[in-house]
Design an enzyme around this catalytic site. Sequence first.
Site, PDB file in Angstrom:
ATOM      1  N   GLU A   1       0.846  -1.200   0.000  1.00  0.00           N
ATOM      2  CA  GLU A   1       0.000   0.000   0.000  1.00  0.00           C
ATOM      3  C   GLU A   1       0.875   1.242   0.000  1.00  0.00           C
ATOM      4  O   GLU A   1       2.066   1.183   0.349  1.00  0.00           O
ATOM      5  CB  GLU A   1      -0.886   0.012   1.256  1.00  0.00           C
TER       6      GLU A   1
ATOM      7  N   LYS B   1      -9.858  -5.988   4.545  1.00  0.00           N
ATOM      8  CA  LYS B   1     -10.431  -7.036   3.682  1.00  0.00           C
ATOM      9  C   LYS B   1     -11.370  -7.935   4.476  1.00  0.00           C
ATOM     10  O   LYS B   1     -12.419  -8.354   3.971  1.00  0.00           O
ATOM     11  CB  LYS B   1      -9.301  -7.835   3.036  1.00  0.00           C
TER      12      LYS B   1
HETATM   13  P1  NDP Z   1      -0.847   3.761  -6.901  1.00  0.00           P
HETATM   14  O1  NDP Z   1      -0.359   4.678  -5.843  1.00  0.00           O
HETATM   15  O2  NDP Z   1       0.142   2.999  -7.714  1.00  0.00           O
HETATM   16  O3  NDP Z   1      -1.791   4.558  -7.926  1.00  0.00           O
HETATM   17  C1  NDP Z   1      -2.647   5.604  -7.577  1.00  0.00           C
HETATM   18  C2  NDP Z   1      -2.563   6.653  -8.670  1.00  0.00           C
HETATM   19  O4  NDP Z   1      -3.555   7.638  -8.431  1.00  0.00           O
HETATM   20  C3  NDP Z   1      -1.216   7.362  -8.671  1.00  0.00           C
HETATM   21  O5  NDP Z   1      -0.797   7.604 -10.002  1.00  0.00           O
HETATM   22  C4  NDP Z   1      -1.533   8.650  -7.938  1.00  0.00           C
HETATM   23  O6  NDP Z   1      -0.665   9.693  -8.273  1.00  0.00           O
HETATM   24  C5  NDP Z   1      -2.927   8.919  -8.421  1.00  0.00           C
HETATM   25  N1  NDP Z   1      -3.669   9.801  -7.530  1.00  0.00           N
HETATM   26  C6  NDP Z   1      -3.685   9.788  -6.173  1.00  0.00           C
HETATM   27  N2  NDP Z   1      -4.530  10.738  -5.710  1.00  0.00           N
HETATM   28  C7  NDP Z   1      -5.056  11.345  -6.785  1.00  0.00           C
HETATM   29  C8  NDP Z   1      -5.985  12.403  -6.964  1.00  0.00           C
HETATM   30  N3  NDP Z   1      -6.529  13.021  -5.915  1.00  0.00           N
HETATM   31  N4  NDP Z   1      -6.290  12.797  -8.200  1.00  0.00           N
HETATM   32  C9  NDP Z   1      -5.728  12.188  -9.279  1.00  0.00           C
HETATM   33  N5  NDP Z   1      -4.843  11.178  -9.180  1.00  0.00           N
HETATM   34  C10 NDP Z   1      -4.506  10.758  -7.950  1.00  0.00           C
HETATM   35  O7  NDP Z   1      -1.864   2.758  -6.216  1.00  0.00           O
HETATM   36  P2  NDP Z   1      -2.329   1.312  -6.721  1.00  0.00           P
HETATM   37  O8  NDP Z   1      -2.602   1.357  -8.166  1.00  0.00           O
HETATM   38  O9  NDP Z   1      -1.383   0.301  -6.187  1.00  0.00           O
HETATM   39  O10 NDP Z   1      -3.675   1.125  -5.897  1.00  0.00           O
HETATM   40  C11 NDP Z   1      -4.887   1.751  -6.306  1.00  0.00           C
HETATM   41  C12 NDP Z   1      -6.008   1.198  -5.431  1.00  0.00           C
HETATM   42  O11 NDP Z   1      -6.095  -0.212  -5.624  1.00  0.00           O
HETATM   43  C13 NDP Z   1      -5.797   1.394  -3.936  1.00  0.00           C
HETATM   44  O12 NDP Z   1      -7.037   1.614  -3.322  1.00  0.00           O
HETATM   45  C14 NDP Z   1      -5.215   0.059  -3.485  1.00  0.00           C
HETATM   46  O13 NDP Z   1      -5.462  -0.212  -2.130  1.00  0.00           O
HETATM   47  C15 NDP Z   1      -5.984  -0.888  -4.377  1.00  0.00           C
HETATM   48  N6  NDP Z   1      -5.342  -2.166  -4.625  1.00  0.00           N
HETATM   49  C16 NDP Z   1      -4.042  -2.230  -5.038  1.00  0.00           C
HETATM   50  C17 NDP Z   1      -3.472  -3.455  -5.316  1.00  0.00           C
HETATM   51  C18 NDP Z   1      -2.054  -3.588  -5.774  1.00  0.00           C
HETATM   52  O14 NDP Z   1      -1.582  -4.719  -5.945  1.00  0.00           O
HETATM   53  N7  NDP Z   1      -1.320  -2.479  -5.999  1.00  0.00           N
HETATM   54  C19 NDP Z   1      -4.228  -4.702  -5.184  1.00  0.00           C
HETATM   55  C20 NDP Z   1      -5.605  -4.521  -4.765  1.00  0.00           C
HETATM   56  C21 NDP Z   1      -6.128  -3.291  -4.490  1.00  0.00           C
HETATM   57  P3  NDP Z   1       0.692   9.878  -7.381  1.00  0.00           P
HETATM   58  O15 NDP Z   1       1.526   8.675  -7.664  1.00  0.00           O
HETATM   59  O16 NDP Z   1       1.239  11.159  -7.907  1.00  0.00           O
HETATM   60  O17 NDP Z   1       0.254   9.943  -5.954  1.00  0.00           O
HETATM   61  N1  HSE Z   2      -1.141  -4.202  -0.350  1.00  0.00           N
HETATM   62  C1  HSE Z   2      -2.058  -5.234  -0.662  1.00  0.00           C
HETATM   63  C2  HSE Z   2      -1.387  -6.588  -0.447  1.00  0.00           C
HETATM   64  C3  HSE Z   2      -2.513  -5.109  -2.091  1.00  0.00           C
HETATM   65  O1  HSE Z   2      -0.169  -6.627  -0.294  1.00  0.00           O
HETATM   66  O2  HSE Z   2      -2.084  -7.585  -0.408  1.00  0.00           O
HETATM   67  C4  HSE Z   2      -3.607  -6.061  -2.441  1.00  0.00           C
HETATM   68  O3  HSE Z   2      -4.796  -5.722  -1.796  1.00  0.00           O
END
Ligand code: NDP
Ligand code: HSE
Length: 433
Positions: free
Chosen positions: A191, A206
């Site tokens: 995260e 979760k």
């Molecule tokens: P990331 O941090 O990689 O991606 C989030 C993106 O959104 C970044 O590019 C960020 O920009 C952008 N962002 C954040 N705030 C804003 C805003 N206010 N306006 C516009 N853009 C914004 O996160 P993930 O892709 O890893 O995760 C996304 C979601 O999915 C989360 O809720 C996470 O808990 C969930 N998730 C993730 C998993 C994983 O394996 N990564 C698995 C399952 C769920 P910047 O980088 O500049 O902050």
């Molecule tokens: N941070 C989370 C994990 C992403 O490691 O399982 C998937 O929800």
Amino acid sequence: MKPIRVGLLGLGTVGAGVAKVCRTHREELEEMVGAPIVLAAVVDQDITTPRDGLPLEGLPLGRDVSTVLDDPSIDIVVELIGGLEPARAYILRALANGKHVVTANKALLATHGEELYAEARRRRCMLAFEASVAGGIPLIRSVKEGLAANRITSLYGIVNGTSNYILSKMTDEGLEFGRVLAEAQAEGYAEADPTFDIEGIDSAHKLQILATLAFRTCVGLGDIYVEGITRVTPEDIALAHEMGFRIKLLAIAKSADGRLELRVHPTMIPESSPMSAVSGVFNAVFLNGDVVDDLMFYGRGAGQFPTASSVWADIVEIARRLAAGHAAVPQDLPVLGRNPLGLKPIEEVVSSYYLNVSALDRPGVLAQVAGILGKHNISIANVIQKVHQKAQAVPVVMMTHEAREGDMQKALREIDALPVIVAPTRMIRVEES
Ligand code: NDP
Ligand code: HSE
């Protein structure tokens, strides 16, 4: 056929995966939906940094969220920015504008789910969240639909890929905690705030989502007992192995006699159990339903493509309904049962325990510790004392029979107050079955 128009908020790890799958699998997705699908707008605060394997030119990319939230031509909003705010406000705004929403944001659902589900119901919109639990495993859909005929009696599982990755590498490769955490972050599993992963908070998020659905009971985050993996030592891992166990961070929900116990903590499980073999970023959830009996779900719990796979499952379900002209139905959202379960406090939970008592190597120490355990109705199953030639303190390792948590807590307070105890006793709960 009118195209289904999708707006994406967040082009990070998961968002970029969703956009890539749209490019590589568009034909099959459209076949499944029965209508063209258009990624009509993509919003991120960073629109210049290259995303690996995803050319930005050609993407409808911008910084203005209103192109997704307020444009009347957008049918489905996919929220992948993470965090509580502004994600909550954006989802409420999308729903108020009559848009269906897909999110992977477990932190948000576990904290504000009730409000968001109520708003979706009020607006007659879908709010889908397959990716929020166990990454690529289609678990939410299985619990909601595949197991509709069942009363779920228990579920337990490894639902955080990052902590499982860390514990697996510490166990199998003897690697040090900090180095493995950095690897998990680089892989995009962790995260934004990795304490959520290692302190058990992400697993609790979760479990809150899953238990609310599975037990049709209103579960608050505060109802879940949470302990992370930061206090698990290489010594505990080695001793667990010596006794035929592995340490895993488990999320556990069990119902009995009209009450539900909910907990997340490092747990010793037999090395012979299938859950022990779940390594790296993989997740696994065991579930028992009264009609179907035992089930096990296994797959990648985090990462760009597994998570994008679940996000697309939700988009396709909603798009199919839109293409067929069906409105959302309130039963799509978590429904509270007529007889919600009461909650069992952690003090009343019963399990066996591993204790690692750090004591001065003096006559009578073991008798003092055993006496306190006996006084609190805790029976010892097994003791190992490690002799350290030069050290003043020695680890006295015990496995107990089943006992009440409340009794164990009282016993630990008394043991740690003994003058011969040199460090707080480490306790890990044991699940044998
Ligand atoms: P990331 O941090 O990689 O991606 C989030 C993106 O959104 C970044 O590019 C960020 O920009 C952008 N962002 C954040 N705030 C804003 C805003 N206010 N306006 C516009 N853009 C914004 O996160 P993930 O892709 O890893 O995760 C996304 C979601 O999915 C989360 O809720 C996470 O808990 C969930 N998730 C993730 C998993 C994983 O394996 N990564 C698995 C399952 C769920 P910047 O980088 O500049 O902050
Ligand atoms: N941070 C989370 C994990 C992403 O490691 O399982 C998937 O929800």
